[in-house]
Design an enzyme around this catalytic site. Structure first.
Site, PDB file in Angstrom:
ATOM      1  N   SER A   1      -9.300   2.326   2.821  1.00  0.00           N
ATOM      2  CA  SER A   1      -8.334   3.038   2.004  1.00  0.00           C
ATOM      3  C   SER A   1      -7.354   2.125   1.267  1.00  0.00           C
ATOM      4  CB  SER A   1      -7.524   4.010   2.885  1.00  0.00           C
ATOM      5  OG  SER A   1      -6.822   3.310   3.912  1.00  0.00           O
TER       6      SER A   1
ATOM      7  N   LYS B   1       0.842  -1.203   0.000  1.00  0.00           N
ATOM      8  CA  LYS B   1       0.000   0.000   0.000  1.00  0.00           C
ATOM      9  C   LYS B   1       0.873   1.246   0.000  1.00  0.00           C
ATOM     10  CE  LYS B   1      -3.805   2.127   2.614  1.00  0.00           C
ATOM     11  NZ  LYS B   1      -4.720   1.958   3.768  1.00  0.00           N
TER      12      LYS B   1
ATOM     13  N   SER C   1     -10.197  -0.052   6.802  1.00  0.00           N
ATOM     14  CA  SER C   1      -9.501  -0.003   5.525  1.00  0.00           C
ATOM     15  C   SER C   1      -8.846  -1.298   5.077  1.00  0.00           C
ATOM     16  CB  SER C   1      -8.443   1.105   5.558  1.00  0.00           C
ATOM     17  OG  SER C   1      -9.046   2.353   5.798  1.00  0.00           O
TER      18      SER C   1
END
Length: 457
Positions: A148, A79, A172
């Protein structure tokens, strides 16, 4: 149900036997990426040259019988909130465009030490918040992949890589895994060393994967090398995936989101409950036990609580970015900043007290249930076509975290599994255990995935 996901654990015997290689495995991943990335848009940047070099080195280690770990040669996504020495870390935010610290996050370092092949950086929402990036859902490009950790979830869901790192503050990891048909572990708070990502008290590094086995192996290989956050014991559990374990008693966690759950998703969840009972598991609802009812009462307002705590903890970063350039962050992030600026230290302290009460009520459930189960998201991924100029911003374009904020606020481990399909789209079921009981949550989730017939609603 959703097609079988990409897995790695069942390929290593072929590496050892010489009928397959990590390099060939990587090339298959790159072929899938070439076919699917133009629509899914899960990646910010990749480093295929370095990935091929790492895969070649892994191939030689397997050939020589000296693999570094069970994930040696596994292609992984990172990420784009986590630093990588060979790729920029731009956090989905224009203010960080071109940001290139040239150092590895603790978990990334651990993955490299274990022989994993760091393939690229996956899309995150802006600064890990609510403002979405370009990624689409791998099962329907009209829908959000969640946030996210949108790129990590979509890359795994699209079969581009067998595992990817995400992070969770509200929902997330667990929610995008639900939307994208993955398994995922959001560990006990601080279970995996966040490295430079220490600013907020509920941020947790987690793992998206195509299988329980790969999910656990990635997490434990990180923990064995980098440990947990400062002052935390780190993820505790066996060096290989915990065997499936049938729970004796599970509790249903309804949360504030239960009343708004759509009928089809609610029916799918209730079918899972029925199948658990048919398999000999006692399933308790809040009306069956006063401690469960007390816990549900404490969950009222948890979503607002976690948002306020995180907003307060982030608002110096946001304020400094805006001070440099008022357009450095999106209108959504500026709204988060405005809400945090209205808070006082006393407001923050009250939210922390509320969080401690929720944690206390959850700990009291330890002798009552082996774990809690709940939908991992409020239904399948919602449609998302982008903001309409001149109209009010959609408040949650990446989906609602209402079923995820309890585990985040408590700091408890949660595992999501793709056990239901609603309207042709995946919707995960999550298993939440007591703090530090990550292995138990994983073992129960594995048993459910292997035993409970999937539900199609």
């Amino acid at each position: 149900m959703i097609d079988a996901a990409l897995t790695f654990h069942d390929a290593t015997h072929r590496f050892a036997g010489g009928t397959d290689t990590p390099r060939a495995y990587l090339e298959r991943c790159l072929e899938t990426m070439a076919a699917r990335e133009p629509v899914v848009r899960a990646w910010v940047v990749t480093n295929e040259t370095a990935a091929r070099e790492a895969a070649d080195a892994s191939t030689q280690r397997w050939r020589d019988g000296r693999a570094l770990s069970a994930i040696d040669g596994m292609p992984v996504g990172i990420k784009d909130l986590l630093e990588t020495r060979d790729m920029p870390t731009q956090m989905g935010c224009p203010a960080y465009r071109g940001n290139f610290p040239r150092r590895d996050n603790a978990a990334v370092w651990a993955l490299r030490q274990a022989g994993a092949v760091v393939l690229g950086k996956t899309v995150t929402t802006e600064l890990g918040g609510a403002h979405p990036g370009p990624t689409t859902n791998p099962f329907d490009q009209r829908r959000t992949p969640g946030g996210s950790s949108s790129g990590s979830a979509a890359a795994v869901g699209a079969g581009m890589v067998p595992a990817a790192l995400g992070t969770q503050v509200g929902g997330s990891v667990i929610r995008p895994a639900s939307y994208c048909g993955n398994v995922a572990l959001k560990p006990t708070q601080g279970g995996l060393n966040r490295g430079e990502r220490q600013a907020t008290s509920m941020s947790t590094t987690g793992v998206h994967a195509g299988s329980i086995e790969d999910m656990w192996q990635v997490a434990i290989e990180i923990a064995r090398r980098a440990g947990g956050d400062p002052g935390r014991p780190g993820l505790v559990g066996p060096p290989t995936p915990p065997p499936a374990r049938r729970p004796a008693v599970l509790g249903v966690m309804e949360t504030e989101g239960w009343g708004a759950l759509d009928p089809a998703s609610k029916r799918a969840f209730e079918q899972v409950v029925d199948r658990l009972r048919a398999a000999g598991v006692t399933v308790l609802r809040r009306t069956d036990h006063p401690m469960l009812d007390a816990f549900e009462a404490a969950l009222v307002g948890v979503q607002a609580m976690t948002s306020a705590i995180t907003g307060w903890e982030n608002h110096w970063l946001f304020r400094n970015l805006v001070a440099q350039d008022e357009n450095a962050i999106s209108a959504r992030s500026r709204a988060v900043l405005a809400a945090a600026e209205r808070m006082t230290p006393e407001d923050y302290r009250l939210r922390l007290l509320q969080r401690e009460e929720v944690r206390r009520r959850h700990a009291a459930l330890a002798p009552v249930v082996d774990a809690l189960i709940a939908p991992a998201s409020p239904g399948p991924a919602p449609l998302w076509a982008g903001d309409v100029p001149g109209q009010t911003l959609v408040p949650r374009p990446t989906g609602d975290a209402v079923f995820n904020t309890p585990s985040s606020g408590i700091g408890a481990p949660a595992v999501t599994i793709p056990l239901t399909t609603v309207g042709g789209m995946p919707m995960g079921i999550q298993v939440m255990a007591q703090v530090e009981m990550d292995a138990q949550a994983t073992a129960i989730a594995r048993w459910m995935l292997e035993t409970i017939p999937p539900v199609v609603a």
